[in-house]
Every structure is written in C-alpha cells, then in structure tokens.
Enzyme design. Structure first.
Site, PDB file in Angstrom:
ATOM      1  CB  SER A   1      -0.891   0.011   1.253  1.00  0.00           C
ATOM      2  OG  SER A   1      -1.556   1.243   1.429  1.00  0.00           O
TER       3      SER A   1
ATOM      4  CE1 TYR B   1      -4.065  -1.848   5.424  1.00  0.00           C
ATOM      5  CE2 TYR B   1      -3.317   0.368   4.879  1.00  0.00           C
ATOM      6  CZ  TYR B   1      -3.788  -0.877   4.481  1.00  0.00           C
ATOM      7  OH  TYR B   1      -3.968  -1.146   3.141  1.00  0.00           O
TER       8      TYR B   1
END
Length: 246
Positions: free
Chosen positions: A142, A155
């Site tokens: 990501s 995250y």
C-alpha cells in the site's frame, strides 16, 4: 468435483483474498490471459461464484491466511489439480483504521495476523512450488507502506513490514523467483467497510468516494509485470488515483 487439468503448459496462479476487490479482479485478468487460477478465501460462496463464472481452469479453495493448516491443504490441492504454482499473489488484507487505543487492540492483532503474518505464511507454504520452476511472488502492499498518517499506524506498520520483507526476499530468491511489490493508493474495494471506528470509517469512505482506482486497473498492472521476460524484474510499483495527494 473438479477434475485435474491434464498437462502443465499453462502457468498456475494462486491468489489469496480472491473473493473480492483486487484479488477477484486479478483472478479474472490472469485467467483471461491463459493462467489456471486457484482462488483462496474464507468466503466460499464468493469464490465458488467467481470460479463458476470463469469456468475451466479456475479452482476455488477455502483457506484462511491466519490458519496455516488450511494453506497447507490449499497447496496440496493446487499441486494435485494444476501442478505446482508458478505465481503467488499475496492479496489478503484488512484495513482497520482508527485512533490508537487499547479499545482497538483486537483490530491491531487482526491486521498483523492477516496483512503481514498471513502473507509470510502463504509464501512459506507455497515457496517450494514457486521454486520448482521460474516463479513469481506478487505482494500487495500500500501507499501506507511508505507514508504513515494519524489513525493508520498499525496498518502502516504491516505494510512497511511487507515492504522490508519483500526486498529481503527479492535478494534471497533471485533469479529463481521474481518478487514484485504493488503499492496501491485508494482502490475501489470494500476495505473501508471493515473499519470498526465509526468516525474514521465515515471519513475514509468520503476519500474513497471522491477518487479511486478500479480493482481491474490494478489487476492489469499485475498481469503486465508478470508478462515481462524473465531477464526483466519489475520489483516495485507505486500507483495512486491522479488526484490523491498522499
């Protein structure tokens, strides 16, 4: 009962988190490109439906990346039905954003278990198949693996971890297995719906509604990287919607 497909002239791709989003789109793109695809996910109804849509050469397998025995079973099933996997796409992931606090400790463990340990376990289980021939490992990370922001700390930690681990594996496994790291920004998936913190979920959903890349656009990029000749390895691809600032 699916019967084994004779011969091994088609490449075989295993995709985790194949029930929706980037995983489902990648399964469709690679199958259209002549791959046999094994769709791994917990939601069997969804992978069964996708496999039925794709037809011959698509194999749904119930598996949870946090449950190693289910991955071991999946690896045996892939080898039985298709022969050894040539490609593993570590796509399974969850994004449980929110302010850091003890209240969300279960969310943190879930993200680490799925996003990071899940990818590590799937790779460890399938590695012997990937190294049987000229394999490819695709790790879905990501933008959060490069840039952290308030409310996404754990995250981001899982994605920064994915990035570092991928670079180490790239060096270890060359030239037998190519390692490609895909770092998408906002993609039109169901990830925001997983967020348990109400205010954060609403705020993130606004951003997703404003601009997002389509899963099939990410899948096209994955297929492009895989299609390069073996002497060329695309190690890292960062992509965002054009209007995404960070």
């Amino acid at each position: 009962m699916t019967t084994p497909v004779p011969g091994h002239h088609h490449r075989v791709a295993v995709i985790t988190g194949a029930s929706s989003g980037i995983g489902a789109a990648t399964a469709r793109a690679l199958h259209a490109g002549g791959y046999r695809v094994a769709l791994l996910a917990r939601r069997t109804d969804r992978i069964n439906a996708i496999a039925a849509e794709l037809g011959a050469g698509a194999l749904p397998i119930a598996a949870d990346v946090t449950d190693r025995p289910s991955l071991v079973h999946a690896a045996a099933r892939v080898r039985e039905m298709f022969g050894p996997a040539d490609v593993l796409v570590n796509n399974a992931g969850t994004m449980l954003l929110g302010p850091f606090s003890s209240e969300r400790r279960d969310d943190y463990r879930r993200m680490i278990g799925v996003n990071l340990l899940g990818a590590i376990t799937a790779t460890e289980v399938f590695l012997d198949q990937l190294t049987d021939g000229e394999g490819d490992l695709i790790n879905i990370s990501s933008v959060a693996g490069r840039t952290a922001r308030a409310t996404n700390g754990v995250y981001a930690a899982t994605k920064w971890g994915m990035n570092g681990w991928s670079e180490s594996l790239r060096q270890e496994l060359l030239p037998t297995v190519r390692v490609t790291l895909i770092e998408p920004g906002v993609v039109d998936t169901e990830l925001p719906t997983h967020i348990t913190h109400d205010a954060t979920r609403a705020n993130v959903q606004k951003g997703y509604d404003a601009a997002s890349v389509k899963p099939d656009e990410v899948a096209e990029i994955i297929a492009f990287a895989l299609a390069r000749p073996r002497h060329l390895s695309i190690n890292e691809i960062l992509l965002r919607p054009t209007t995404q600032t960070a």
